[in-house]
Scaffold this motif. Sequence first.
Motif, PDB file in Angstrom:
ATOM      1  N   ASP A 233       0.836  -1.209   0.000  1.00 51.41           N
ATOM      2  CA  ASP A 233       0.000   0.000   0.000  1.00 51.41           C
ATOM      3  C   ASP A 233       0.867   1.254   0.000  1.00 51.41           C
ATOM      4  OD1 ASP A 233      -2.629  -1.271   2.213  1.00 51.41           O
ATOM      5  OD2 ASP A 233      -2.284  -1.478   0.058  1.00 51.41           O
ATOM      6  N   GLU A 234       1.893   1.252   0.863  1.00 53.80           N
ATOM      7  CA  GLU A 234       2.733   2.444   0.968  1.00 53.80           C
ATOM      8  C   GLU A 234       3.490   2.691  -0.329  1.00 53.80           C
ATOM      9  OE1 GLU A 234       2.143   4.134   3.444  1.00 53.80           O
ATOM     10  OE2 GLU A 234       1.744   2.876   5.176  1.00 53.80           O
ATOM     11  N   GLN A 235       3.895   1.602  -0.992  1.00 59.39           N
ATOM     12  CA  GLN A 235       4.597   1.757  -2.273  1.00 59.39           C
ATOM     13  C   GLN A 235       3.667   2.421  -3.279  1.00 59.39           C
ATOM     14  OE1 GLN A 235       7.957   0.631  -2.902  1.00 59.39           O
ATOM     15  NE2 GLN A 235       7.588   1.943  -4.669  1.00 59.39           N
ATOM     16  N   GLU A 236       2.398   2.030  -3.239  1.00 55.97           N
ATOM     17  CA  GLU A 236       1.386   2.630  -4.112  1.00 55.97           C
ATOM     18  C   GLU A 236       1.266   4.124  -3.866  1.00 55.97           C
ATOM     19  OE1 GLU A 236      -2.298  -0.015  -4.182  1.00 55.97           O
ATOM     20  OE2 GLU A 236      -3.123   2.028  -4.214  1.00 55.97           O
ATOM     21  N   HIS A 237       1.234   4.508  -2.588  1.00 53.51           N
ATOM     22  CA  HIS A 237       1.143   5.930  -2.250  1.00 53.51           C
ATOM     23  C   HIS A 237       2.346   6.678  -2.801  1.00 53.51           C
ATOM     24  CE1 HIS A 237      -1.506   5.039   1.553  1.00 53.51           C
ATOM     25  NE2 HIS A 237      -2.032   4.592   0.436  1.00 53.51           N
ATOM     26  N   HIS A 238       3.510   6.055  -2.625  1.00 51.83           N
ATOM     27  CA  HIS A 238       4.766   6.658  -3.104  1.00 51.83           C
ATOM     28  C   HIS A 238       4.670   6.921  -4.606  1.00 51.83           C
ATOM     29  CE1 HIS A 238       8.933   6.185  -4.695  1.00 51.83           C
ATOM     30  NE2 HIS A 238       9.255   6.913  -3.656  1.00 51.83           N
ATOM     31  N   ASP A 239       4.233   5.886  -5.344  1.00 46.76           N
ATOM     32  CA  ASP A 239       4.159   6.027  -6.793  1.00 46.76           C
ATOM     33  C   ASP A 239       3.095   7.041  -7.199  1.00 46.76           C
ATOM     34  OD1 ASP A 239       4.751   2.442  -7.212  1.00 46.76           O
ATOM     35  OD2 ASP A 239       6.121   4.125  -6.875  1.00 46.76           O
ATOM     36  N   ALA A 240       1.992   7.075  -6.445  1.00 41.70           N
ATOM     37  CA  ALA A 240       0.943   8.059  -6.750  1.00 41.70           C
ATOM     38  C   ALA A 240       1.489   9.472  -6.569  1.00 41.70           C
ATOM     39  CB  ALA A 240      -0.272   7.837  -5.854  1.00 41.70           C
ATOM     40  N   GLY A 241       2.258   9.642  -5.507  1.00 45.11           N
ATOM     41  CA  GLY A 241       2.853  10.948  -5.252  1.00 45.11           C
ATOM     42  C   GLY A 241       3.752  11.375  -6.397  1.00 45.11           C
ATOM     43  N   LEU A 242       4.594  10.440  -6.857  1.00 39.82           N
ATOM     44  CA  LEU A 242       5.489  10.754  -7.974  1.00 39.82           C
ATOM     45  C   LEU A 242       4.686  11.079  -9.213  1.00 39.82           C
ATOM     46  CD1 LEU A 242       8.408   8.154  -7.765  1.00 39.82           C
ATOM     47  CD2 LEU A 242       8.523  10.622  -7.457  1.00 39.82           C
ATOM     48  N   GLY A 243       3.581  10.299  -9.409  1.00 39.85           N
ATOM     49  CA  GLY A 243       2.778  10.498 -10.607  1.00 39.85           C
ATOM     50  C   GLY A 243       2.061  11.834 -10.635  1.00 39.85           C
ATOM     51  N   HIS A 244       1.922  12.478  -9.473  1.00 45.45           N
ATOM     52  CA  HIS A 244       1.202  13.744  -9.448  1.00 45.45           C
ATOM     53  C   HIS A 244       2.123  14.941  -9.360  1.00 45.45           C
ATOM     54  CE1 HIS A 244      -2.406  11.381  -9.112  1.00 45.45           C
ATOM     55  NE2 HIS A 244      -3.120  12.479  -9.261  1.00 45.45           N
ATOM     56  N   GLY A 245       3.330  14.747  -9.843  1.00 47.45           N
ATOM     57  CA  GLY A 245       4.213  15.896 -10.007  1.00 47.45           C
ATOM     58  C   GLY A 245       5.044  16.257  -8.794  1.00 47.45           C
ATOM     59  N   ALA A 246       5.332  15.278  -7.954  1.00 46.28           N
ATOM     60  CA  ALA A 246       6.130  15.595  -6.770  1.00 46.28           C
ATOM     61  C   ALA A 246       7.483  16.169  -7.149  1.00 46.28           C
ATOM     62  CB  ALA A 246       6.305  14.342  -5.917  1.00 46.28           C
ATOM     63  N   GLU A 247       8.090  15.557  -8.210  1.00 49.07           N
ATOM     64  CA  GLU A 247       9.471  15.934  -8.535  1.00 49.07           C
ATOM     65  C   GLU A 247       9.578  17.339  -9.099  1.00 49.07           C
ATOM     66  OE1 GLU A 247      10.183  12.431 -10.766  1.00 49.07           O
ATOM     67  OE2 GLU A 247      11.719  11.710  -9.394  1.00 49.07           O
ATOM     68  N   GLN A 248       8.425  17.945  -9.412  1.00 51.42           N
ATOM     69  CA  GLN A 248       8.494  19.299  -9.947  1.00 51.42           C
ATOM     70  C   GLN A 248       8.519  20.351  -8.863  1.00 51.42           C
ATOM     71  OE1 GLN A 248       5.039  19.280 -12.424  1.00 51.42           O
ATOM     72  NE2 GLN A 248       5.780  17.395 -13.403  1.00 51.42           N
ATOM     73  N   THR A 249       8.518  19.889  -7.613  1.00 46.41           N
ATOM     74  CA  THR A 249       8.596  20.861  -6.521  1.00 46.41           C
ATOM     75  C   THR A 249       9.944  21.546  -6.559  1.00 46.41           C
ATOM     76  OG1 THR A 249       7.487  19.132  -5.264  1.00 46.41           O
ATOM     77  CG2 THR A 249       8.177  21.065  -4.041  1.00 46.41           C
ATOM     78  N   PRO A 250       9.944  22.864  -6.323  1.00 47.53           N
ATOM     79  CA  PRO A 250      11.244  23.541  -6.220  1.00 47.53           C
ATOM     80  C   PRO A 250      12.014  22.993  -5.035  1.00 47.53           C
ATOM     81  CG  PRO A 250       9.413  25.107  -6.006  1.00 47.53           C
ATOM     82  CD  PRO A 250       8.811  23.783  -6.236  1.00 47.53           C
ATOM     83  N   PHE A 251      13.335  22.881  -5.170  1.00 50.86           N
ATOM     84  CA  PHE A 251      14.188  22.351  -4.097  1.00 50.86           C
ATOM     85  C   PHE A 251      13.750  20.952  -3.686  1.00 50.86           C
ATOM     86  CE2 PHE A 251      16.316  26.254  -3.726  1.00 50.86           C
ATOM     87  CZ  PHE A 251      15.371  27.267  -3.749  1.00 50.86           C
ATOM     88  N   TYR A 252      13.304  20.167  -4.648  1.00 41.69           N
ATOM     89  CA  TYR A 252      12.777  18.826  -4.370  1.00 41.69           C
ATOM     90  C   TYR A 252      13.763  17.981  -3.563  1.00 41.69           C
ATOM     91  CZ  TYR A 252      11.279  14.039  -5.309  1.00 41.69           C
ATOM     92  OH  TYR A 252      10.903  12.720  -5.176  1.00 41.69           O
ATOM     93  N   LYS A 253      15.041  17.993  -4.020  1.00 42.65           N
ATOM     94  CA  LYS A 253      16.036  17.117  -3.377  1.00 42.65           C
ATOM     95  C   LYS A 253      16.178  17.450  -1.896  1.00 42.65           C
ATOM     96  CE  LYS A 253      18.613  13.659  -4.825  1.00 42.65           C
ATOM     97  NZ  LYS A 253      19.068  13.085  -3.636  1.00 42.65           N
TER      98      LYS A 253
END
Lengths: 195, 221
Positions: free
Chosen positions: B181-201
């Motif tokens: 389940d948690e892996q699913e949440h992780h992937d959903a987060g990535l799929g909704h543009g998480a990496e486009q956050t400024p200062f993501y790293k």
Amino acid sequence: GEEDNTNEKEYKIKYKILEASLPFVQEHGWTKNAISEGARTVGYPGTAHGLFPRGGAELVQYFYVICNQQLAQTLKKETEAADPSKCKEPALFIQGAVEKRLRMIIPYIGMWPQALVIMSLPPNVPPALANLLTLVDDICYYAGDRSVDFSWYSRRVALAGIYKMTELYMIQDKSADFEETWHFLGRRIEDVSQL
Amino acid sequence: MFHKNRDHCRHSGHLFHLRTVQRQHQQAMHRAMLIKAPVVPSGVRYVSRSSREIESMIRVNHAGELGADRIYAGQMAVLGRTSVGPLIQHMWEQEKEHKAKFEDLINNYRVRPTALVPIWNVAGFVLGAGSALLGPKAAMACTVAVESVIVDHYNDQIRTLMSDQEANKELLQVIQKFRDDEQEHHDAGLGHGAEQTPFYKIFTEGIKLGCKAAIAISKVV
């Protein structure tokens, strides 16, 4: 594995000796002498007290643990056999459980102050506190407490306080069948009635 | 002389490798012994209670799920009425189920719950609401960070529990399901543009560090 088996054998021997030493506590106190006498009655030499580096403290610890286990089993049976419609009120249940547990000390009451002193020595404090926590946890659990938040801690600390106070009251109580102690316990539980 | 030194380094390198393997093996054996409940009553635990390892696992997992529950609550408080609202709501519902399951396990295994419940409640909500205030993508980034730490954490526990699959069957099943389940949440987060956050790293690394610290503390306290 093999190591477990040797450990288990060692524990069985130790518990056999400690169990046999309890009848000698009235005469010798919670000491290495009581353990020596006990060892002799089950066929080990008197020097077997060397198996117990902390001496009398290990005897007190053993006694505390088996009393706790007895209490846990009794409470478990009581709650399993209880008629759900006639569920005992938690405060009454707790009062009954504490009284049961304290009554187990009565045969050794003469030497109990010595036991308390031994358990308050610095090296013996951690196991003593652990025993107390196990005891109050069992009582709270069988009284119906299923909390998983901070009240888990506040209830048990409160009950530990009540138990300790009543225990101290008991060792100087001279009334018949420790009536005064049970009254004291009732009043303490009333005080903390949000248990 | 230089030549001699090089030989010495190669030799000690080989020894180092052997010792690491030995140490890992010892640690694995040690972990295996710890999982079993004590055979005879020790001064502190009864036969009917679980071993220290299991107790610690259930305690820290419960702390984690209640933290996650509060994080999503914080995110919903800010982003509930936006387009990511339904997604966060769905993930929140699953976390609530996880939390309830661990609360059951705490009662069944007679585990001492974490003493820091009030603190994790507040910290989780603050993290959730704070990340949501930075925008929906930041909220997703927070989810990704937290979920990746939790997935690694569950994987570690699964590895430890695998040492005795029979005895730990119930716990293994529960943790494996929750890890998925948690892996699913992780992937959903990535799929909704998480990496486009400024200062993501930096953002995610900071949150991961906080989560790891919280995990280390709740294993014990």
